[in-house]
Design a protein around this motif. Structure first.
Motif, PDB file in Angstrom:
ATOM      1  N   THR A 192       1.126  49.909  71.715  1.00 54.12           N
ATOM      2  CA  THR A 192       2.334  50.435  71.059  1.00 54.12           C
ATOM      3  C   THR A 192       2.482  49.843  69.664  1.00 54.12           C
ATOM      4  N   VAL A 213      -0.452  55.144  76.848  1.00 56.30           N
ATOM      5  CA  VAL A 213       0.276  53.872  76.870  1.00 56.30           C
ATOM      6  C   VAL A 213       0.838  53.704  78.284  1.00 56.30           C
ATOM      7  N   VAL A 218       8.181  52.697  77.085  1.00 57.81           N
ATOM      8  CA  VAL A 218       8.344  53.173  75.714  1.00 57.81           C
ATOM      9  C   VAL A 218       9.674  53.900  75.636  1.00 57.81           C
ATOM     10  N   MET A 227       6.120  55.190  66.288  1.00 58.79           N
ATOM     11  CA  MET A 227       4.733  55.023  66.743  1.00 58.79           C
ATOM     12  C   MET A 227       3.774  56.035  66.127  1.00 58.79           C
TER      13      MET A 227
END
Length: 370
Positions: A192, A213, A218, A227
């Motif tokens: 991340t 991820v 997140v 991101m």
């Protein structure tokens, strides 16, 4: 290699058994006592990209002898020719020792566990392209159980290695090759940050097929916008982020939510109360539900863990309103679940064949430009 097959990360095998038992008896404080280092953080010299010219700095690399990421279950084959996507994979925590805040690069036990992770996780990408997976001075598991300043220092040291490895990876991959980014747990955390620092707002973003991820929260409110890539909302979308955290029901994500709610997002705002990104790996889209019949294959280990078979149609998945991925009644994929019906250990292996198909589908979209 087969006898030591990692269907379940040895690191988390130990963790799953020991932590679950200790948690039931004594709770989180006992786990912290057993896992958090007692020493002060020790600063170490930075590692530059040149160090990663050495094969010994990689767990997986094209043409590396004994590459663990090339493992496949029966019925599947790794890519036979060079090319495809360049896959940068960051393994999860494999260093459980409380002697140090960061794993020594030559720690045999940690490296063997990390290689086992690659067989069960990174192997899902070995058809879409060639895999690079660096050794790095990962933070020890105990760093995730404390608010001590040393824990953040340990994670920063590990991230510095990741950045150096990524620069070396880019140099090897060349200026035009499509890129898949993937990681799990601590590896996903570093991913991340890498997306925020090295991909967002750069030409590199156009080369990213997808970023997996997995096993790290997140925030859709405070993180995803910084991101550099949007959340995946279609199964053939390219240049997007996938993330999930697997729980059987009834799910108790208290430990994860407590840490999440105390943290600050990439935009400087608190993450508390914000929804987490939940990609359904059975559909490749954000949110929603899919029955077990949509599962193309879950890895199931032999009783003696000497190998694994892949079986379709056994595990469903649905995203709840908190951003957790719920998989229904606890599946019998092994005894290494964490407290709260947390199937963190199995985030990839529960959906191994779907992840493989997902990467191939997004890679095809990248190549055709659709």
């Amino acid at each position: 290699m087969v006898r030591r097959f990692l269907y379940v990360v040895a690191a988390l095998i130990v963790l799953g058994l020991a932590a679950a038992f200790a948690y039931r008896l004594w709770g989180v404080e006992m786990i912290r006592m057993a896992m958090v280092p007692g020493e002060s953080f020790r600063a170490q010299s930075a590692i530059g990209p040149d160090a990663y010219r050495d094969d010994r700095m990689w767990l997986a690399r094209p043409a590396l002898k004994g590459n663990p990421a090339l493992w496949t279950p029966a019925g599947y084959r790794a890519r036979q020719q060079p090319g495809g996507a360049a896959v940068f994979f960051l393994h999860p925590t494999s260093y459980l020792n409380r002697a140090h805040w960061n794993a020594p690069l030559d720690d045999r036990e940690a490296n063997e566990r990390a290689a086992l992770f690659l067989r069960a996780q990174a192997s899902a990408f070995n058809e879409a392209g060639e895999i690079w997976a660096p050794r790095y001075r990962q933070a020890t598991f105990g760093a995730f159980l404390t608010d001590k300043a040393a824990a953040e220092q340990a994670l920063r040291l590990a991230y510095g290695d990741v950045l150096a490895a990524f620069d070396a990876f880019l140099a090897e991959a060349g200026p035009t090759r499509p890129i898949i980014l993937a990681g799990h747990s601590q590896g996903a955390l570093h991913l991340t940050r890498l997306l925020k620092d090295r991909v967002a707002g750069t030409p590199l973003a156009k080369r990213v097929v997808a970023a997996y991820v997995v096993g790290w929260p997140v925030s859709l409110v405070t993180d995803i916008g910084r991101m550099g890539l949007p959340a995946c909302t279609a199964p053939d979308q390219r240049g997007c982020v996938l993330s999930w955290q697997s729980f059987a029901e009834p799910a108790d994500p208290t430990l994860i939510r407590e840490v999440y709610d105390r943290s600050t997002g990439f935009d400087g705002r608190p993450r508390r109360g914000t929804p987490m990104l939940c990609t359904n790996p059975l559909t490749g889209t954000m949110g929603g539900a899919a029955p077990a019949t949509a599962n193309l294959g879950t890895l199931f280990p032999n009783k003696d863990l000497s190998g694994a078979t892949i079986t379709p149609g056994r595990v469903p998945a649905r995203c709840d309103d908190r951003g957790l991925l719920l998989i229904g009644s606890p599946p019998d994929v092994g005894p290494y679940t964490l407290p709260g019906n947390n199937y963190h250990v199995y985030d990839y292996s529960l959906f191994w064949a779907n992840v493989r198909a997902d990467a191939a589908r997004r890679m095809a979209a990248q190549v055709t430009g659709k």
